[in-house]
Motif scaffolding. Structure first.
Motif, PDB file in Angstrom:
ATOM      1  N   VAL A   1       0.861  -1.190   0.000  1.00 40.09           N
ATOM      2  CA  VAL A   1       0.000   0.000   0.000  1.00 40.09           C
ATOM      3  C   VAL A   1       0.894   1.235   0.000  1.00 40.09           C
ATOM      4  CG1 VAL A   1      -1.778   1.304   1.225  1.00 40.09           C
ATOM      5  CG2 VAL A   1      -1.857  -1.199   1.215  1.00 40.09           C
ATOM      6  N   LYS A   2       0.649   2.127  -0.936  1.00 39.82           N
ATOM      7  CA  LYS A   2       1.412   3.374  -1.015  1.00 39.82           C
ATOM      8  C   LYS A   2       0.453   4.542  -1.170  1.00 39.82           C
ATOM      9  CE  LYS A   2       3.896   2.728  -4.613  1.00 39.82           C
ATOM     10  NZ  LYS A   2       4.917   2.995  -5.668  1.00 39.82           N
ATOM     11  N   LEU A   3       0.895   5.686  -0.687  1.00 42.07           N
ATOM     12  CA  LEU A   3       0.152   6.916  -0.943  1.00 42.07           C
ATOM     13  C   LEU A   3       0.344   7.267  -2.409  1.00 42.07           C
ATOM     14  CD1 LEU A   3      -1.509   8.920   0.779  1.00 42.07           C
ATOM     15  CD2 LEU A   3       0.536  10.320   0.961  1.00 42.07           C
ATOM     16  N   GLY A   4      -0.746   7.556  -3.100  1.00 41.21           N
ATOM     17  CA  GLY A   4      -0.676   7.822  -4.536  1.00 41.21           C
ATOM     18  C   GLY A   4      -0.118   9.192  -4.854  1.00 41.21           C
ATOM     19  N   GLY A   5       1.085   9.473  -4.401  1.00 41.89           N
ATOM     20  CA  GLY A   5       1.724  10.754  -4.673  1.00 41.89           C
ATOM     21  C   GLY A   5       1.298  11.846  -3.704  1.00 41.89           C
ATOM     22  N   ILE A   6       2.006  12.961  -3.746  1.00 37.97           N
ATOM     23  CA  ILE A   6       1.688  14.135  -2.923  1.00 37.97           C
ATOM     24  C   ILE A   6       1.069  15.189  -3.826  1.00 37.97           C
ATOM     25  CG2 ILE A   6       2.622  15.964  -1.452  1.00 37.97           C
ATOM     26  CD1 ILE A   6       4.874  14.060  -0.681  1.00 37.97           C
ATOM     27  N   ARG A   7      -0.188  15.515  -3.552  1.00 37.12           N
ATOM     28  CA  ARG A   7      -0.890  16.548  -4.307  1.00 37.12           C
ATOM     29  C   ARG A   7      -0.866  17.841  -3.502  1.00 37.12           C
ATOM     30  NH1 ARG A   7      -2.449  11.769  -5.038  1.00 37.12           N
ATOM     31  NH2 ARG A   7      -3.134  11.009  -7.069  1.00 37.12           N
ATOM     32  N   PHE A   8      -0.442  18.923  -4.139  1.00 36.83           N
ATOM     33  CA  PHE A   8      -0.409  20.217  -3.454  1.00 36.83           C
ATOM     34  C   PHE A   8      -0.667  21.320  -4.473  1.00 36.83           C
ATOM     35  CE2 PHE A   8       3.825  19.631  -5.052  1.00 36.83           C
ATOM     36  CZ  PHE A   8       4.259  20.899  -5.418  1.00 36.83           C
ATOM     37  N   ALA A   9      -1.004  22.498  -3.970  1.00 36.12           N
ATOM     38  CA  ALA A   9      -1.287  23.639  -4.845  1.00 36.12           C
ATOM     39  C   ALA A   9      -0.511  24.858  -4.362  1.00 36.12           C
ATOM     40  CB  ALA A   9      -2.789  23.942  -4.860  1.00 36.12           C
ATOM     41  N   THR A  10      -0.062  25.678  -5.303  1.00 34.83           N
ATOM     42  CA  THR A  10       0.610  26.929  -4.979  1.00 34.83           C
ATOM     43  C   THR A  10      -0.149  28.084  -5.613  1.00 34.83           C
ATOM     44  OG1 THR A  10       2.091  26.596  -6.877  1.00 34.83           O
ATOM     45  CG2 THR A  10       2.901  25.905  -4.720  1.00 34.83           C
ATOM     46  N   LEU A  11      -0.299  29.166  -4.865  1.00 38.84           N
ATOM     47  CA  LEU A  11      -1.049  30.329  -5.339  1.00 38.84           C
ATOM     48  C   LEU A  11      -0.283  31.601  -4.989  1.00 38.84           C
ATOM     49  CD1 LEU A  11      -3.159  28.249  -3.605  1.00 38.84           C
ATOM     50  CD2 LEU A  11      -4.817  29.634  -4.814  1.00 38.84           C
ATOM     51  N   GLY A  12      -0.561  32.659  -5.707  1.00 38.97           N
ATOM     52  CA  GLY A  12       0.036  33.954  -5.405  1.00 38.97           C
ATOM     53  C   GLY A  12       1.345  34.175  -6.145  1.00 38.97           C
ATOM     54  N   GLU A  13       2.352  34.681  -5.427  1.00 38.24           N
ATOM     55  CA  GLU A  13       3.601  35.132  -6.037  1.00 38.24           C
ATOM     56  C   GLU A  13       4.568  33.987  -6.333  1.00 38.24           C
ATOM     57  OE1 GLU A  13       4.485  38.244  -7.081  1.00 38.24           O
ATOM     58  OE2 GLU A  13       2.408  38.791  -6.705  1.00 38.24           O
ATOM     59  N   PHE A  14       4.118  33.050  -7.169  1.00 32.59           N
ATOM     60  CA  PHE A  14       4.980  31.991  -7.698  1.00 32.59           C
ATOM     61  C   PHE A  14       5.161  32.222  -9.194  1.00 32.59           C
ATOM     62  CE2 PHE A  14       3.339  30.037  -3.865  1.00 32.59           C
ATOM     63  CZ  PHE A  14       4.416  29.295  -3.387  1.00 32.59           C
ATOM     64  N   ARG A  15       6.270  31.758  -9.710  1.00 32.13           N
ATOM     65  CA  ARG A  15       6.500  31.921 -11.147  1.00 32.13           C
ATOM     66  C   ARG A  15       5.611  30.990 -11.963  1.00 32.13           C
ATOM     67  NH1 ARG A  15      10.520  35.458 -11.422  1.00 32.13           N
ATOM     68  NH2 ARG A  15      12.091  35.469  -9.750  1.00 32.13           N
ATOM     69  N   ARG A  16       5.294  29.804 -11.390  1.00 32.74           N
ATOM     70  CA  ARG A  16       4.375  28.877 -12.059  1.00 32.74           C
ATOM     71  C   ARG A  16       3.366  28.343 -11.036  1.00 32.74           C
ATOM     72  NH1 ARG A  16       9.097  26.424 -14.038  1.00 32.74           N
ATOM     73  NH2 ARG A  16       8.631  24.588 -12.773  1.00 32.74           N
ATOM     74  N   PRO A  17       2.448  29.192 -10.561  1.00 29.35           N
ATOM     75  CA  PRO A  17       1.450  28.704  -9.603  1.00 29.35           C
ATOM     76  C   PRO A  17       0.556  27.661 -10.259  1.00 29.35           C
ATOM     77  CG  PRO A  17       0.843  30.888 -10.402  1.00 29.35           C
ATOM     78  CD  PRO A  17       2.211  30.604 -10.932  1.00 29.35           C
TER      79      PRO A  17
END
Length: 267
Positions: free
Chosen positions: A145-161
């Protein structure tokens, strides 16, 4: 009249010519208010054992003794090859093939139906699923059993949000920032908002990336479904330059505008 206009524009210039100081953008500094961490010093991690929550996706693989004899330790299948191609194309591998934790904390598996994994660690979930499977499969078996990857989101002052899926079990906040193309120069690094999901709801944590002590904190490693928001500095609101070159250009433009206004008023 001319004097008032000059004073007004001079005040504007004082605000405008300021640029972003290096202290605001350099990460992992030894700040005066906190304990200093010397270069080369071993920094212990505060790793929180992740427990499964709503909307997580886990990958469950079953291998019997017969499979092991036929394929060895690295069985290949068309599904695995399809998954690999999807991952190379930038897709979410486990969205189609994994098992999503529903709002009641259950995953639905073939044959054994629903298994509640809410608030279990990956190892606890594996043991629980294995017990259920052994009721139907009498051969020797291996359950992974494995976690199916890490899902995350970036918003605001990122070059590639944006929203990202990274196929690994552990990821630091700096790796997440690098995945998003780094922060812009105007990002407020000493007051980053981390919105983290908990079983009861979500919490907002404020973290300081300029402080070297971030490595000791429970927010150094991100968790699935984290959202990272970078607010802009006041410099952006004032319209000042990001660096000395931009500030000088703004200063010259302002002087030119001041001279033009004075000439128009004095005619």
């Amino acid at each position: 009249m001319i004097k008032s206009i000059s004073l007004l524009l001079l005040s504007f210039l004082i605000f405008s010519v300021s640029c972003v100081p290096n202290k605001k953008i350099i990460l992992l500094q030894n700040l005066d208010a906190n304990n200093r961490i010397a270069d080369g010093e071993l920094i212990p991690y505060e790793i929180m054992e992740y427990r499964l929550q709503y909307n997580d996706i886990i990958d469950v693989q079953l291998t019997t003794s017969a499979d092991m004899k036929e394929n060895g330790f690295s069985p290949q299948s068309n599904q695995m090859n399809n998954n690999r191609m999807m991952g190379q194309a930038g897709g979410d591998i486990y969205y189609m093939t994994g098992y999503t934790v529903d709002k009641n904390g259950n995953i639905r598996l073939p044959l054994i139906d629903e298994v509640n994994v809410m608030q279990l660690t990956i190892e606890e979930a594996r043991l629980k699923i294995e017990v259920k499977i052994k009721e139907y499969v009498k051969n020797e078996l291996y359950v992974k059993v494995k976690l199916g990857g890490i899902r995350f989101a970036t918003l605001g002052e990122f070059r590639r949000p944006g929203k990202y899926v990274v196929l690994q079990e552990r990821m630091t906040i700096f790796e997440a920032i690098a995945q998003s193309g780094d922060l812009t120069t105007l990002a407020q690094r000493d007051d980053i908002l981390l919105i983290r999901q908990y079983p009861e709801g979500s919490k907002i944590h404020r973290i300081n990336l300029n402080d070297r002590n971030i490595i000791k904190s429970p927010y150094y490693f991100i968790q699935p479904n984290d959202m990272i928001y970078a607010e802009p500095m006041k410099t952006r609101e004032l319209g000042a330059g990001e660096n000395a070159s931009q500030s000088l250009s703004l200063f010259i433009s302002s002087i030119s505008a001041l001279v033009l206004i004075i000439n128009l008023v004095t005619r």
